[in-house]
Write a protein that holds these residues in place. Structure first.
Motif, PDB file in Angstrom:
ATOM      1  N   ARG A  22      33.436  53.939  55.376  1.00 18.44           N
ATOM      2  CA  ARG A  22      34.766  54.165  54.398  1.00 18.44           C
ATOM      3  C   ARG A  22      33.981  53.769  53.048  1.00 18.44           C
ATOM      4  O   ARG A  22      33.449  52.935  52.997  1.00 18.44           O
ATOM      5  CB  ARG A  22      35.769  53.026  54.360  1.00 18.44           C
ATOM      6  N   PRO A  23      34.491  54.625  51.859  1.00 17.82           N
ATOM      7  CA  PRO A  23      34.049  54.462  50.925  1.00 17.82           C
ATOM      8  C   PRO A  23      34.693  53.165  50.076  1.00 17.82           C
ATOM      9  O   PRO A  23      36.004  52.924  50.600  1.00 17.82           O
ATOM     10  CB  PRO A  23      34.602  55.849  49.828  1.00 17.82           C
ATOM     11  N   VAL A  24      33.973  52.364  49.492  1.00 16.14           N
ATOM     12  CA  VAL A  24      34.423  51.255  48.878  1.00 16.14           C
ATOM     13  C   VAL A  24      34.125  51.002  47.484  1.00 16.14           C
ATOM     14  O   VAL A  24      33.019  51.314  47.138  1.00 16.14           O
ATOM     15  CB  VAL A  24      33.921  49.933  49.607  1.00 16.14           C
ATOM     16  N   SER A  25      34.974  50.618  46.487  1.00 15.90           N
ATOM     17  CA  SER A  25      34.468  50.107  45.125  1.00 15.90           C
ATOM     18  C   SER A  25      35.025  48.994  44.842  1.00 15.90           C
ATOM     19  O   SER A  25      35.914  48.405  45.460  1.00 15.90           O
ATOM     20  CB  SER A  25      35.224  51.348  44.095  1.00 15.90           C
ATOM     21  N   VAL A  26      34.458  48.272  43.861  1.00 16.86           N
ATOM     22  CA  VAL A  26      34.846  47.013  43.309  1.00 16.86           C
ATOM     23  C   VAL A  26      35.688  47.393  42.056  1.00 16.86           C
ATOM     24  O   VAL A  26      35.373  48.000  41.148  1.00 16.86           O
ATOM     25  CB  VAL A  26      33.537  46.130  43.064  1.00 16.86           C
ATOM     26  N   VAL A  27      36.961  46.677  41.957  1.00 17.74           N
ATOM     27  CA  VAL A  27      37.539  46.865  40.808  1.00 17.74           C
ATOM     28  C   VAL A  27      37.971  45.367  40.241  1.00 17.74           C
ATOM     29  O   VAL A  27      37.833  44.401  40.858  1.00 17.74           O
ATOM     30  CB  VAL A  27      38.899  47.537  41.269  1.00 17.74           C
ATOM     31  N   GLY A  28      38.124  45.166  38.891  1.00 14.57           N
ATOM     32  CA  GLY A  28      38.418  44.131  38.375  1.00 14.57           C
ATOM     33  C   GLY A  28      38.967  44.217  36.954  1.00 14.57           C
ATOM     34  O   GLY A  28      38.747  45.312  36.522  1.00 14.57           O
ATOM     35  N   ASP A  29      38.945  42.946  36.050  1.00 12.16           N
ATOM     36  CA  ASP A  29      39.414  43.120  34.834  1.00 12.16           C
ATOM     37  C   ASP A  29      38.023  43.674  34.000  1.00 12.16           C
ATOM     38  O   ASP A  29      38.249  44.270  33.031  1.00 12.16           O
ATOM     39  CB  ASP A  29      39.884  41.784  34.323  1.00 12.16           C
ATOM     40  N   PHE A  30      36.792  43.487  34.632  1.00 12.38           N
ATOM     41  CA  PHE A  30      35.796  44.271  33.787  1.00 12.38           C
ATOM     42  C   PHE A  30      35.559  45.800  33.817  1.00 12.38           C
ATOM     43  O   PHE A  30      34.983  46.287  32.901  1.00 12.38           O
ATOM     44  CB  PHE A  30      34.259  43.776  34.458  1.00 12.38           C
ATOM     45  N   ASN A  31      36.441  46.270  34.687  1.00 14.91           N
ATOM     46  CA  ASN A  31      36.508  47.983  34.501  1.00 14.91           C
ATOM     47  C   ASN A  31      38.076  48.248  34.329  1.00 14.91           C
ATOM     48  O   ASN A  31      38.338  49.317  34.809  1.00 14.91           O
ATOM     49  CB  ASN A  31      35.899  48.469  35.702  1.00 14.91           C
ATOM     50  N   ASP A  32      38.873  47.381  33.896  1.00 12.47           N
ATOM     51  CA  ASP A  32      40.403  47.825  33.941  1.00 12.47           C
ATOM     52  C   ASP A  32      40.992  48.235  35.143  1.00 12.47           C
ATOM     53  O   ASP A  32      41.756  49.162  34.920  1.00 12.47           O
ATOM     54  CB  ASP A  32      40.489  48.673  32.848  1.00 12.47           C
ATOM     55  N   ALA A  61      37.987  38.413  37.129  1.00 12.28           N
ATOM     56  CA  ALA A  61      38.481  38.626  38.247  1.00 12.28           C
ATOM     57  C   ALA A  61      38.241  39.858  39.090  1.00 12.28           C
ATOM     58  O   ALA A  61      38.087  41.059  38.242  1.00 12.28           O
ATOM     59  CB  ALA A  61      40.405  38.738  37.940  1.00 12.28           C
ATOM     60  N   PHE A  62      38.238  40.028  40.376  1.00 11.26           N
ATOM     61  CA  PHE A  62      37.758  41.420  41.214  1.00 11.26           C
ATOM     62  C   PHE A  62      38.233  41.242  42.629  1.00 11.26           C
ATOM     63  O   PHE A  62      38.612  40.207  43.119  1.00 11.26           O
ATOM     64  CB  PHE A  62      36.163  41.320  41.018  1.00 11.26           C
ATOM     65  N   ARG A  63      38.257  42.362  43.115  1.00  8.99           N
ATOM     66  CA  ARG A  63      38.807  42.482  44.315  1.00  8.99           C
ATOM     67  C   ARG A  63      37.943  43.697  44.870  1.00  8.99           C
ATOM     68  O   ARG A  63      37.489  44.746  44.048  1.00  8.99           O
ATOM     69  CB  ARG A  63      40.161  42.796  44.705  1.00  8.99           C
ATOM     70  N   ASP A  81      42.385  32.803  44.082  1.00 11.12           N
ATOM     71  CA  ASP A  81      43.762  32.229  43.558  1.00 11.12           C
ATOM     72  C   ASP A  81      45.095  32.840  44.567  1.00 11.12           C
ATOM     73  O   ASP A  81      45.956  32.705  44.339  1.00 11.12           O
ATOM     74  CB  ASP A  81      44.057  32.394  42.270  1.00 11.12           C
ATOM     75  N   GLY A  82      44.366  33.538  45.820  1.00 11.61           N
ATOM     76  CA  GLY A  82      45.472  34.119  46.555  1.00 11.61           C
ATOM     77  C   GLY A  82      45.820  35.557  46.116  1.00 11.61           C
ATOM     78  O   GLY A  82      46.338  36.135  46.961  1.00 11.61           O
ATOM     79  N   ALA A  83      45.351  35.948  45.050  1.00 13.45           N
ATOM     80  CA  ALA A  83      45.620  37.471  44.616  1.00 13.45           C
ATOM     81  C   ALA A  83      43.989  37.902  44.503  1.00 13.45           C
ATOM     82  O   ALA A  83      44.038  39.172  44.548  1.00 13.45           O
ATOM     83  CB  ALA A  83      46.445  37.329  43.476  1.00 13.45           C
ATOM     84  N   ASN A  84      43.051  37.408  43.742  1.00 16.05           N
ATOM     85  CA  ASN A  84      41.962  37.700  43.157  1.00 16.05           C
ATOM     86  C   ASN A  84      40.978  36.667  43.601  1.00 16.05           C
ATOM     87  O   ASN A  84      40.946  35.461  43.813  1.00 16.05           O
ATOM     88  CB  ASN A  84      42.063  38.258  41.673  1.00 16.05           C
ATOM     89  N   GLY A  85      39.526  37.320  43.404  1.00 16.41           N
ATOM     90  CA  GLY A  85      38.411  36.395  43.580  1.00 16.41           C
ATOM     91  C   GLY A  85      37.987  36.369  42.237  1.00 16.41           C
ATOM     92  O   GLY A  85      38.194  37.184  41.265  1.00 16.41           O
ATOM     93  N   TYR A  86      37.248  35.382  41.676  1.00 16.38           N
ATOM     94  CA  TYR A  86      36.978  35.074  40.474  1.00 16.38           C
ATOM     95  C   TYR A  86      35.240  34.830  40.307  1.00 16.38           C
ATOM     96  O   TYR A  86      34.849  34.266  41.139  1.00 16.38           O
ATOM     97  CB  TYR A  86      37.242  33.930  39.780  1.00 16.38           C
ATOM     98  N   ILE A  87      34.391  35.584  39.332  1.00 17.06           N
ATOM     99  CA  ILE A  87      33.177  35.010  39.060  1.00 17.06           C
ATOM    100  C   ILE A  87      33.142  34.415  37.853  1.00 17.06           C
ATOM    101  O   ILE A  87      33.784  34.603  36.832  1.00 17.06           O
ATOM    102  CB  ILE A  87      32.421  36.541  39.049  1.00 17.06           C
ATOM    103  N   HIS A  88      32.269  33.326  37.711  1.00 16.19           N
ATOM    104  CA  HIS A  88      32.187  32.627  36.600  1.00 16.19           C
ATOM    105  C   HIS A  88      30.752  32.920  36.144  1.00 16.19           C
ATOM    106  O   HIS A  88      29.550  32.771  36.735  1.00 16.19           O
ATOM    107  CB  HIS A  88      32.146  31.052  36.615  1.00 16.19           C
ATOM    108  N   THR A  89      30.685  33.339  34.736  1.00 18.41           N
ATOM    109  CA  THR A  89      29.182  33.708  34.433  1.00 18.41           C
ATOM    110  C   THR A  89      28.679  32.826  33.107  1.00 18.41           C
ATOM    111  O   THR A  89      29.412  32.147  32.649  1.00 18.41           O
ATOM    112  CB  THR A  89      28.929  35.030  33.580  1.00 18.41           C
TER     113      THR A  89
END
Length: 89
Positions: A22-32, A61-63, A81-89
């Motif tokens: 299946r096609p998959v994309s990563v979405v998060g606050d870094f790409n609105d 935040a991303f999924r 947090d039960g809704a999203n995963g998070y990355i700390h940079t």
């Protein structure tokens, strides 16, 4: 899986998943949260990957979003947090 490498302005995160039909994309606050903005593409080893450069000192935040509207998390995220995963940079 998340791969990290330092850049001059922050961190390059490479989002990696095992091969999937299946096609998959990563979405998060870094790409609105835009579906399809960062689609994972096949690598030579058969896995799927895409990279994004994130600013230093941020919490992002991303999924993942698969074709058909299937949302899922990356177990290697820094935290969830039960809704999203998070990355700390």
């Amino acid at each position: 899986m998340l791969e990290r490498s330092a850049t001059k302005r922050g961190t390059r995160i490479t989002f990696v998943l095992p091969a999937d039909e299946r096609p998959v994309s990563v979405v998060g606050d870094f790409n609105d949260w835009t579906p399809g903005a960062h689609p994972l593409a096949p690598r030579k080893d058969g896995s799927l990957a895409v990279s994004a450069d994130l600013s230093k000192g941020q919490v992002t935040a991303f999924r993942y979003l698969a074709d058909g509207g299937l949302w899922f998390d990356d177990p290697t995220a820094d935290h969830h947090d039960g809704a999203n995963g998070y990355i700390h940079t």
